[in-house]
Design an enzyme around this catalytic site. Structure first.
Site, mmCIF file in Angstrom:
data_model
loop_
_atom_site.group_PDB
_atom_site.id
_atom_site.type_symbol
_atom_site.label_atom_id
_atom_site.label_comp_id
_atom_site.label_asym_id
_atom_site.label_seq_id
_atom_site.Cartn_x
_atom_site.Cartn_y
_atom_site.Cartn_z
ATOM 1 N N ASP A 177 1.054 -0.986 0.000
ATOM 2 C CA ASP A 177 -0.317 -0.019 -0.138
ATOM 3 C C ASP A 177 0.949 1.201 -0.147
ATOM 4 O O ASP A 177 1.906 1.423 1.386
ATOM 5 C CB ASP A 177 -0.832 -0.046 1.577
ATOM 6 C CG ASP A 177 -2.089 1.127 0.995
ATOM 7 O OD1 ASP A 177 -1.273 2.237 0.801
ATOM 8 O OD2 ASP A 177 -3.050 0.847 1.253
ATOM 9 N N HIS A 178 1.185 1.938 -0.481
ATOM 10 C CA HIS A 178 2.612 3.218 -1.378
ATOM 11 C C HIS A 178 2.245 4.038 -0.165
ATOM 12 O O HIS A 178 2.767 4.953 -0.193
ATOM 13 C CB HIS A 178 2.456 2.832 -2.640
ATOM 14 C CG HIS A 178 1.522 4.741 -2.916
ATOM 15 N ND1 HIS A 178 0.287 3.912 -4.196
ATOM 16 C CD2 HIS A 178 1.641 5.859 -2.672
ATOM 17 C CE1 HIS A 178 -0.582 5.416 -4.291
ATOM 18 N NE2 HIS A 178 0.687 6.552 -3.594
ATOM 19 N N HIS A 240 -5.929 3.107 0.840
ATOM 20 C CA HIS A 240 -5.144 4.166 1.526
ATOM 21 C C HIS A 240 -5.317 4.793 2.744
ATOM 22 O O HIS A 240 -5.099 5.243 3.903
ATOM 23 C CB HIS A 240 -4.202 5.315 0.511
ATOM 24 C CG HIS A 240 -3.664 4.756 -0.698
ATOM 25 N ND1 HIS A 240 -3.007 3.659 -0.702
ATOM 26 C CD2 HIS A 240 -4.419 4.518 -2.455
ATOM 27 C CE1 HIS A 240 -2.659 3.153 -2.049
ATOM 28 N NE2 HIS A 240 -3.572 3.887 -2.773
HETATM 29 C C1 BG6 Z 1 -3.719 4.558 -6.377
HETATM 30 C C2 BG6 Z 1 -4.747 5.373 -7.233
HETATM 31 O O1 BG6 Z 1 -3.535 4.062 -5.453
HETATM 32 O O2 BG6 Z 1 -3.326 6.265 -5.413
HETATM 33 C C3 BG6 Z 1 -5.144 6.466 -7.696
HETATM 34 O O3 BG6 Z 1 -5.561 3.546 -7.927
HETATM 35 C C4 BG6 Z 1 -5.028 7.373 -7.012
HETATM 36 O O4 BG6 Z 1 -6.099 6.487 -8.394
HETATM 37 C C5 BG6 Z 1 -3.175 7.254 -6.987
HETATM 38 O O5 BG6 Z 1 -4.715 8.320 -8.009
HETATM 39 C C6 BG6 Z 1 -2.929 8.311 -5.638
HETATM 40 O O6 BG6 Z 1 -1.529 8.084 -5.230
HETATM 41 P P1 BG6 Z 1 -0.540 9.421 -4.731
HETATM 42 O O7 BG6 Z 1 0.538 8.753 -4.135
HETATM 43 O O8 BG6 Z 1 -0.302 10.019 -6.398
HETATM 44 O O9 BG6 Z 1 -1.096 10.155 -3.529
#
Ligand code: BG6
Length: 502
Positions: A177-178, A240
């Site tokens: 989960d980044h 997230h």
């Molecule tokens: C991803 C989603 O997991 O996270 C995308 O699938 C979203 O739709 C993205 O744009 C947002 O990540 P960050 O790190 O740019 O907030």
């Protein structure tokens, strides 16, 4: 050895190889390290090196001006194996390629398999790896990293867990989960548990409500096909945002190891009050879609006009949910969480709204709606802001609100690792703290499933909002009685009210 399935896809070039490159540049990789890209495209090692590294637009700035020997040495660590037309095939060829690379580069049979493929392929890939004993840890460790979405519902997530557990043990599975790789998300733990000034206040006695906003200015871009089947609740909220919620809600763990932290996170997610009553669901959730608009003179498409999106789609690009946490610490404290595309700006933050002082001495102080707030800014302008009252100089006791702020950018050592960089390094070191465990993912689905069911099976409205504004008006009703959402700007210290005038 990092073996990437789906290596000719966008994620590999956009995130994974740049992360590996940064790790290499930062001296974090062992010398005995190689990347093997696996996919269905007919690429040679050289083609792959060009595609994801030497000619990649994602690395151009970093490569320009870099030492030629370093570039060449890094390129030499990248390899590619064509699986043919199907991922569900005999992995005999792959197995011998892995074993050749193992002996040539002394990688000690320590392997990470990174599945950057559609989730429907996770189980077949795991099974095919197991058939070649590539899950066997008797010679070196074997780890499996899987990307989101992890399931489409509670049932499918459970099915996927059962499927993967047939071939890999839970301790070998890393669900990425980044958001957990973001420094500022991890800092939630430090803010809470390394400071004695916040934790005593972190409960229903002092906190009035909690607000979490995740806004993106972009639309669905080229991902309309995927997004239309997913929607904001599955795409951002289930994973997230509930991860962030779990870090805000959790009890102090007894230590910082992966199990202790994840045990507390699961407990936190299990304490979210599951909404099943239609009226409660109606009053506590808002979904909406962006419609065409003009932003700064530019025409912006509505969601239903986006490529890959059904013109009659009811998929939400905006989701706001109010909920409660049924435990000792949080009883009766409302949480408001929203996520959306095509908002005025890209920002993610957690706002802890503290209660008013229980006896107001300064009656005409102008403190209305100016209670203390702690704002934890996840991105951009990463930092922490405390809003508190100060006396306006002069006669009487007029109170104004002041800011006490900290910015990550002010740190001397301010190289902030990118999320994938950090998470890949953790997986290599066998640290699963920042990866989601099976029960965590299931607990999150358990909360989200009834909302999705309600949206699917009832006449719950899908509101419209013009691309570039802070969502539909109805979302303000959700937070009624509390003023309004804090509509943050790109700068942490700016006060709400930011909007785009079309
Ligand atoms: C991803 C989603 O997991 O996270 C995308 O699938 C979203 O739709 C993205 O744009 C947002 O990540 P960050 O790190 O740019 O907030």
């Amino acid at each position: 050895m990092l073996v990437i399935f789906g290596a000719s896809g966008d994620l590999t070039a956009r995130k994974l190889i740049p992360a590996i490159y940064d790790l290499c540049k930062g001296g974090h990789l062992p010398e005995k390290f190689v990347v093997l890209g696996v996919g269905r495209s007919n690429l040679s090692d050289d083609d792959f090196r060009k595609k994801v590294f030497l000619e990649s637009k994602y690395l151009k700035n970093k490569i320009d001006g870099e030492d030629d020997n370093f570039i060449a040495a890094f390129a030499d660590k990248l390899f590619y194996e064509d699986l043919g037309k199907d991922y569900d095939t005999d992995y005999g060829g792959l197995q011998s390629r892995i074993s050749d690379l193992d002996s040539k580069y002394n990688t000690d049979a320590n392997h990470i398999f990174y599945l950057s493929t559609p989730p429907s392929l996770y189980e077949p890939i795991a099974e095919n790896l197991a058939e070649q004993a590539l899950n066997d840890e008797s010679k070196g460790w074997k780890r499996l990293i899987v990307e989101k979405p992890f399931g489409y519902s509670l049932k499918s997530a459970k099915g996927l867990n059962v499927g993967l557990h047939r071939y890999f043990m839970e301790s070998q599975i890393y669900r990425i989960d980044h958001y957990l790789g973001k420094e500022t998300v991890q800092n939630l733990l430090v803010t809470r548990f390394a400071n004695s000034i916040f934790e005593p206040l972190w409960n229903r006695n002092y906190i009035h409500h909690v607000e979490i906003t995740n806004a993106e200015s972009g639309g669905v871009e080229k991902r309309g096909g995927y997004y239309d089947k997913s929607g904001a609740l599955r795409d951002m909220f289930q994973n997230h945002l509930l991860q962030i919620v779990s870090l805000v809600v959790m009890e102090p763990p007894i230590g910082s190891n992966a199990d202790e932290i994840r045990n507390e996170k699961v407990k936190a997610l299990k304490s979210l009050r599951i909404m099943t009553d239609e009226k409660v669901l109606h009053d506590s959730t808002v979904r909406a879609q962006y419609v065409a608009s003009v932003i700064e003179g530019e025409n912006v498409k509505g969601y239903r006009e986006e490529e890959g999106v059904d013109p009659d789609s009811t998929t939400e690009t905006y989701a706001a949910v109010k909920f409660f946490v049924d435990n000792w610490r949080w009883a009766d404290v409302p949480f408001y969480v929203r996520t959306a595309k095509r908002m005025p700006t890209k920002v993610t933050e957690v706002v802890i709204h503290f209660k008013s002082t229980h006896h107001q001495i300064f009656k005409d102080s102008g403190m209305n709606n100016k209670d203390n707030k702690l704002i934890i800014r996840i991105q951009p302008d990463e930092g922490v802001l405390i809003k508190f009252g100060v006396k306006v100089p002069g006669q009487g006791f007029k109170v104004e609100r002041a800011n006490l702020d900290f910015y990550y950018s002010s740190l001397v050592e301010n190289h902030v690792m990118q999320a994938y960089e950090r998470l890949l390094l953790d997986a290599m070191q066998g640290d699963a703290t920042l990866y989601a465990r099976a029960d965590e993912v299931e607990a999150a689905w358990e909360f989200v499933d009834p909302i999705l069911d309600y949206w699917r099976n009832s006449d719950a409205k899908v509101y419209g909002y013009s691309a570039g504004v802070w969502g539909p008006e109805n979302a303000d009703e959700l937070i009624e009685g509390l003023g309004m959402w804090r509509n943050p700007s790109a700068n942490l210290a700016d006060d709400p009210g930011f909007c785009v005038i079309c």
